[in-house]
Design a protein around this motif. Structure first.
Motif, PDB file in Angstrom:
ATOM      1  N   ASP A 118       7.382   3.406  -6.162  1.00 12.04           N
ATOM      2  CA  ASP A 118       6.465   4.254  -7.086  1.00 12.04           C
ATOM      3  C   ASP A 118       6.227   5.549  -6.423  1.00 12.04           C
ATOM      4  O   ASP A 118       5.024   6.131  -7.045  1.00 12.04           O
ATOM      5  CB  ASP A 118       5.565   3.414  -7.529  1.00 12.04           C
ATOM      6  CG  ASP A 118       4.519   2.771  -6.877  1.00 12.04           C
ATOM      7  OD1 ASP A 118       4.522   2.881  -5.648  1.00 12.04           O
ATOM      8  OD2 ASP A 118       3.488   1.856  -7.313  1.00 12.04           O
ATOM      9  N   LEU A 119       6.406   5.721  -5.102  1.00 13.45           N
ATOM     10  CA  LEU A 119       5.896   7.078  -4.453  1.00 13.45           C
ATOM     11  C   LEU A 119       7.078   7.357  -3.386  1.00 13.45           C
ATOM     12  O   LEU A 119       7.540   6.542  -2.738  1.00 13.45           O
ATOM     13  CB  LEU A 119       4.626   6.610  -3.844  1.00 13.45           C
ATOM     14  CG  LEU A 119       4.061   8.086  -3.090  1.00 13.45           C
ATOM     15  CD1 LEU A 119       3.762   8.911  -3.940  1.00 13.45           C
ATOM     16  CD2 LEU A 119       2.694   7.371  -2.146  1.00 13.45           C
ATOM     17  N   VAL A 157       7.378  10.388  -0.404  1.00 13.54           N
ATOM     18  CA  VAL A 157       6.675  11.522   0.038  1.00 13.54           C
ATOM     19  C   VAL A 157       7.788  12.031   0.951  1.00 13.54           C
ATOM     20  O   VAL A 157       8.241  11.067   1.856  1.00 13.54           O
ATOM     21  CB  VAL A 157       5.367  11.206   0.718  1.00 13.54           C
ATOM     22  CG1 VAL A 157       4.868  12.410   1.453  1.00 13.54           C
ATOM     23  CG2 VAL A 157       4.427  10.732  -0.185  1.00 13.54           C
ATOM     24  N   GLN A 198      14.615  11.071  -5.391  1.00 11.68           N
ATOM     25  CA  GLN A 198      14.299  10.101  -6.518  1.00 11.68           C
ATOM     26  C   GLN A 198      15.119  10.108  -7.482  1.00 11.68           C
ATOM     27  O   GLN A 198      15.719   9.069  -7.861  1.00 11.68           O
ATOM     28  CB  GLN A 198      12.840  10.724  -7.098  1.00 11.68           C
ATOM     29  CG  GLN A 198      12.267   9.803  -8.252  1.00 11.68           C
ATOM     30  CD  GLN A 198      11.347  10.496  -9.038  1.00 11.68           C
ATOM     31  OE1 GLN A 198      11.211  11.808  -9.305  1.00 11.68           O
ATOM     32  NE2 GLN A 198      10.156   9.788  -9.521  1.00 11.68           N
ATOM     33  N   GLY A 216       6.694   6.572 -11.363  1.00 12.44           N
ATOM     34  CA  GLY A 216       5.752   6.836  -9.893  1.00 12.44           C
ATOM     35  C   GLY A 216       5.963   8.407  -9.824  1.00 12.44           C
ATOM     36  O   GLY A 216       6.485   9.350 -10.696  1.00 12.44           O
ATOM     37  N   ALA A 217       5.885   8.992  -8.475  1.00  8.86           N
ATOM     38  CA  ALA A 217       5.728  10.363  -8.312  1.00  8.86           C
ATOM     39  C   ALA A 217       6.660  10.630  -7.038  1.00  8.86           C
ATOM     40  O   ALA A 217       6.782   9.700  -6.151  1.00  8.86           O
ATOM     41  CB  ALA A 217       4.090  10.616  -8.001  1.00  8.86           C
ATOM     42  N   THR A 236       0.500   8.990   2.570  1.00 11.01           N
ATOM     43  CA  THR A 236       0.935   7.789   1.863  1.00 11.01           C
ATOM     44  C   THR A 236      -0.064   6.789   2.325  1.00 11.01           C
ATOM     45  O   THR A 236      -0.309   5.777   1.278  1.00 11.01           O
ATOM     46  CB  THR A 236       2.168   7.460   2.491  1.00 11.01           C
ATOM     47  OG1 THR A 236       3.329   8.519   2.105  1.00 11.01           O
ATOM     48  CG2 THR A 236       3.114   6.255   1.796  1.00 11.01           C
ATOM     49  N   LEU A 267      -2.904   6.882  -0.130  1.00 11.26           N
ATOM     50  CA  LEU A 267      -2.533   6.565  -1.466  1.00 11.26           C
ATOM     51  C   LEU A 267      -2.411   5.132  -1.822  1.00 11.26           C
ATOM     52  O   LEU A 267      -2.764   4.696  -2.773  1.00 11.26           O
ATOM     53  CB  LEU A 267      -1.379   7.385  -1.913  1.00 11.26           C
ATOM     54  CG  LEU A 267      -1.553   9.080  -2.257  1.00 11.26           C
ATOM     55  CD1 LEU A 267      -0.352   9.659  -2.512  1.00 11.26           C
ATOM     56  CD2 LEU A 267      -2.704   9.144  -3.357  1.00 11.26           C
ATOM     57  N   THR A 289      -3.656   3.405  -5.690  1.00 11.74           N
ATOM     58  CA  THR A 289      -2.995   4.301  -6.736  1.00 11.74           C
ATOM     59  C   THR A 289      -1.441   4.020  -6.682  1.00 11.74           C
ATOM     60  O   THR A 289      -0.924   4.207  -7.789  1.00 11.74           O
ATOM     61  CB  THR A 289      -3.269   5.718  -6.213  1.00 11.74           C
ATOM     62  OG1 THR A 289      -4.558   5.746  -5.613  1.00 11.74           O
ATOM     63  CG2 THR A 289      -2.786   6.671  -7.347  1.00 11.74           C
ATOM     64  N   TYR A 290      -0.943   3.664  -5.485  1.00 13.63           N
ATOM     65  CA  TYR A 290       0.691   3.337  -5.578  1.00 13.63           C
ATOM     66  C   TYR A 290       0.532   1.969  -4.850  1.00 13.63           C
ATOM     67  O   TYR A 290      -0.069   1.625  -4.136  1.00 13.63           O
ATOM     68  CB  TYR A 290       1.426   4.387  -4.930  1.00 13.63           C
ATOM     69  CG  TYR A 290       1.483   5.770  -5.845  1.00 13.63           C
ATOM     70  CD1 TYR A 290       2.238   5.908  -6.892  1.00 13.63           C
ATOM     71  CD2 TYR A 290       0.493   6.554  -5.603  1.00 13.63           C
ATOM     72  CE1 TYR A 290       1.905   7.128  -7.912  1.00 13.63           C
ATOM     73  CE2 TYR A 290       0.445   7.937  -6.069  1.00 13.63           C
ATOM     74  CZ  TYR A 290       1.203   7.768  -7.338  1.00 13.63           C
ATOM     75  OH  TYR A 290       0.872   9.139  -8.032  1.00 13.63           O
ATOM     76  N   ALA A 316       6.143   2.643  -1.202  1.00 17.92           N
ATOM     77  CA  ALA A 316       6.483   4.060  -1.024  1.00 17.92           C
ATOM     78  C   ALA A 316       7.641   4.204  -0.049  1.00 17.92           C
ATOM     79  O   ALA A 316       7.968   3.233   0.784  1.00 17.92           O
ATOM     80  CB  ALA A 316       5.285   4.749  -0.480  1.00 17.92           C
TER      81      ALA A 316
END
Ligand code: UT7
Length: 325
Positions: free
Chosen positions: A77-78, A80, A98, A106-107, A125, A128, A133-134, A137
């Protein structure tokens, strides 16, 4: 009391197929294999093929990391991505990654801290994940520095290469003890007074071009060891660990002399230092995850080992991370 920690589940890397040796470079610019090896430790570097993009390398590295971690991409879900050589000015290369992995939740975003990009990405990361929050990752460092080199400038073009590395990181409850697995501490620093010592002479807002890398190598070298050791001492102070506790030191791979001097100053034994600069050159944000992956794959880094990362680069930016693998 238990606490959330960011635990590394697996890692992977990717290198372009094309290898450029020092001897091949010496045929193009006024340099020698001897000078490059003596001053930097570099013997070869990988160079992306025409049309091979930072995102291609990043996706390949991410897939390898997901496979190594036995993790389904749909649970990520993340994302970076540390890079200074994105495919385009925007969107972030992370969203291309992604989409390439078929992830729609996610982001995903890029993080630009030049050679410190991976340590910065890992630190952000970690923050977060630990706030909840996530949950899972991908942290990636991916670069195609060959595209921003001035191939007529022997003081810079011999130093850099292309590649990507990735880790899968998951928020996990750990006992809250010194023996916890995961990212134990991270320390990020920057000092913009040094921004003109290592920079790219172009950009969307200043020149509307991409530009080329420029570096005052000797000035960067002069600051490097002090900055690296300073931020590692921060990591020791924060955790109570010392140099003798470290199982593996995985530094940014810019120059073997900087790595050796830093390890010596800190009292880290040479056999605990992971070196890949000879094979990859300086791959900026990709150098640490490339080195991590090499040492995991050949069996050096094992579950439970204490692994120390550090990086220093343009900005200046610098940072450290201490991880129980
Ligand atoms: O990842 C981001 C951080 N970046 C770094 O950590 C890079 C830090 N700097 C370095 O690694 C080193 O400063 C370099 C490897 C870039 C240079 O090594 P140096 O020992 O600092 O050499 P220098 O720049 O002082 O140059 C020594 C000589 C010069 O000639 P003169 O002026 O003494 O006649 C250079 O012109 O070497 C010459 N030179 C070369 N000769 C052959 C510079 N580049 C080359 C070359 N081949 N490629």
């Amino acid at each position: 009391m238990t606490m959330l920690r960011s635990v590394i589940l697996g890692c992977g890397s990717a290198l372009p197929a094309q290898v450029l040796t020092n001897q091949e470079l010496a045929a193009k610019v006024d340099t020698t294999d001897e000078w490059i090896v003596q001053r930097t430790g570099i013997r070869q570097r990988h160079i992306a093929a025409d049309g091979e993009l930072t995102s291609d390398l990043a996706i390949q590295a991410a897939k390898a990391a997901l496979a190594n971690a036995h993790v389904d991409p749909q649970t990520i879900d993340l994302i970076v991505l540390g890079t200074s050589t994105p495919d385009n000015t925007f969107p972030a290369t992370a969203v291309t990654v992604q989409a390439g992995l078929g992830i729609t939740r996610g982001a995903a975003f890029d993080l630009q801290a030049v050679c410190s990009g991976f340590v910065y990405a890992l630190s952000i990361t970690d923050g977060l994940l630990r706030t909840g929050t996530y949950t899972r990752a991908l942290v990636i460092g991916a670069e195609t520095f060959s595209r921003i080199l001035d191939w007529k400038d022997r003081t810079t073009c011999v130093l850099f290469g292309d590649g990507a590395g990735a880790v899968v990181v998951e928020a996990q409850q750990q006992p809250g003890e010194k023996t916890d697995r995961g990212i134990l501490t991270t320390h990020l620093r920057s000092d913009g007074r040094h921004k003109s010592k290592l920079y790219v002479d172009g950009g969307p807002s200043s020149t509307m071009t991409v530009g080329h890398l420029r570096m005052e190598g000797r000035a960067v070298f002069k600051h490097a060891v002090a900055m690296i050791t300073d931020v590692i001492e921060d990591a020791f102070r924060a955790t109570g660990y010392t140099a003798s506790d470290i199982d593996w030191f995985v530094p940014h791979q810019a120059n073997k002399r900087i790595i050796d001097d830093s390890a010596h100053k800190l009292g880290i034994a040479p056999e605990k230092v992971v070196i890949t600069v000879d094979q990859h050159g300086n791959t900026s944000a990709a150098s640490i995850p490339l080195a991590l992956n090499a040492a995991v794959r050949d069996g050096r880094i094992k579950k439970g080992d204490l692994v120390l990362l550090e990086a220093m680069g343009g900005g200046f930016t610098w940072g450290s991370a201490l991880i129980r693998w």
